[in-house]
Design an enzyme around this catalytic site. Structure first.
Site, PDB file in Angstrom:
ATOM      1  N   GLU A   9       0.852  -1.190   0.000  1.00  0.00           N
ATOM      2  CA  GLU A   9       0.000   0.000   0.000  1.00  0.00           C
ATOM      3  C   GLU A   9       0.884   1.234   0.000  1.00  0.00           C
ATOM      4  OE1 GLU A   9      -3.128   0.107   2.954  1.00  0.00           O
ATOM      5  OE2 GLU A   9      -2.932   2.283   3.182  1.00  0.00           O
ATOM      6  N   GLU A  46      -2.412  11.402   3.225  1.00  0.00           N
ATOM      7  CA  GLU A  46      -3.545  11.259   4.141  1.00  0.00           C
ATOM      8  C   GLU A  46      -3.585  12.490   5.029  1.00  0.00           C
ATOM      9  OE1 GLU A  46      -4.367   6.881   5.528  1.00  0.00           O
ATOM     10  OE2 GLU A  46      -2.202   7.261   5.655  1.00  0.00           O
TER      11      GLU A  46
END
Length: 295
Positions: free
Chosen positions: A171, A176
């Site tokens: 990932e 974020e």
């Protein structure tokens, strides 16, 4: 091959002798051994070598979001709820209520739909099954939402996730943001380590000198080359990750891209009474570049 025929009986003995001689020769003759097998040349990995950010100038794939509707040849609106492994509260829908185009931007809108603890909807757009990305640079120009419990992300998962599962597939969290701290963003890599356990590494929080990431657009980028991942904000490198600690190393494989806004969950907790809805992430464009190989 057709068998030979013998027209007269007086030739039978001679023919039999000839066949016996040939058979004896065949049994005693050493067959020629095949020569060494030459393996095929290795397939060149396009853009495997790391280059400077500015070297990636060849636009390979993009979406400018300037059509009337979302281009479904490029994106899938993923659907579902049930926490997504992070105790999130939202349900992702495939409706224009939660993802739509407006004035040349993609809008992902998180909405509160009722008074219940899970009464939230949002959208999660993925390129899985439409477009995979390997080595090169991806730019996403976006303006982010804010508020306690709001969790926007620009990220990637290994395209073989259905075969090897997470985190073996890898990932890449390009960006974020915790809505409770809207002036900071983070990059993180998730993978399986050599002990067979989930591991992740992140850079330091990238904090704006003034204002928040909700005030204006910024360009969030990832440059992927062999065994190396670099993330950027507005062309400034903020993280350089070497993927050697992953076992097996998934980061040289194709990945697909994800754009979403989650509500609640482990990253920033749940919304509180001060969180304003709806919250929107605006995406001006997504562009994938490679450099022109002179070899």
């Amino acid at each position: 091959m057709k068998r030979s025929s013998f027209p007269t009986s007086r030739n039978l003995w001679a023919g039999a002798s000839l066949l016996l001689a040939l058979a004896t020769q065949a049994c005693t003759e050493e067959k020629a051994k095949p020569g060494p097998v030459t393996p095929p040349p290795p397939v060149a990995e396009t853009n495997a070598e790391a280059r400077d950010y500015a070297a990636y100038t060849d636009l390979i794939w993009n979406d400018e979001f300037d059509a009337g509707t979302l281009d479904e040849s490029k994106w899938v609106r993923e659907q579902g709820g049930n926490g997504w492994g992070n105790n999130e509260l939202q349900t992702y829908t495939n409706t224009n209520e939660n993802s739509y185009l407006l004035d040349g931007s993609l809008v992902i809108e998180a909405k509160k739909t009722g008074s219940g603890p899970r009464d939230y909807t949002s959208a999660r757009l993925i390129t899985k099954g439409k477009r995979d990305f390997q080595f090169g640079r991806i730019d996403v120009r976006a303006k982010l939402p804010k508020g306690q419990g709001i969790w926007p992300a620009i990220w990637m998962l290994g395209s073989n996730i259905d075969q090897v599962q997470w985190p073996t597939c890898g990932e890449i969290d390009i960006m974020e943001l915790r809505g409770s701290q809207p002036n900071q963003v983070l990059s993180t890599m998730h993978y399986m380590n050599s002990q067979g356990r989930h591991e992740y590494k992140s850079n330091q929080w990238q904090q704006l000198a003034t204002g928040t990431y909700a005030d204006d657009y910024h360009v969030f980028s990832v440059v992927r080359s062999k065994d190396q991942i670099r993330t950027y904000i507005d062309e400034r490198e903020v993280y350089n990750f070497s993927s050697g600690a992953a076992s097996p190393n998934p980061f040289n494989n194709p990945f697909f891209l994800i754009l979403n806004v989650a509500v609640g969950g482990n990253f920033d907790g749940d919304p509180n009474s001060a969180t304003v809805f709806p919250q929107k992430m605006y995406v001006d464009y997504v562009r994938f570049y490679q450099y022109k190989d002179s070899k």
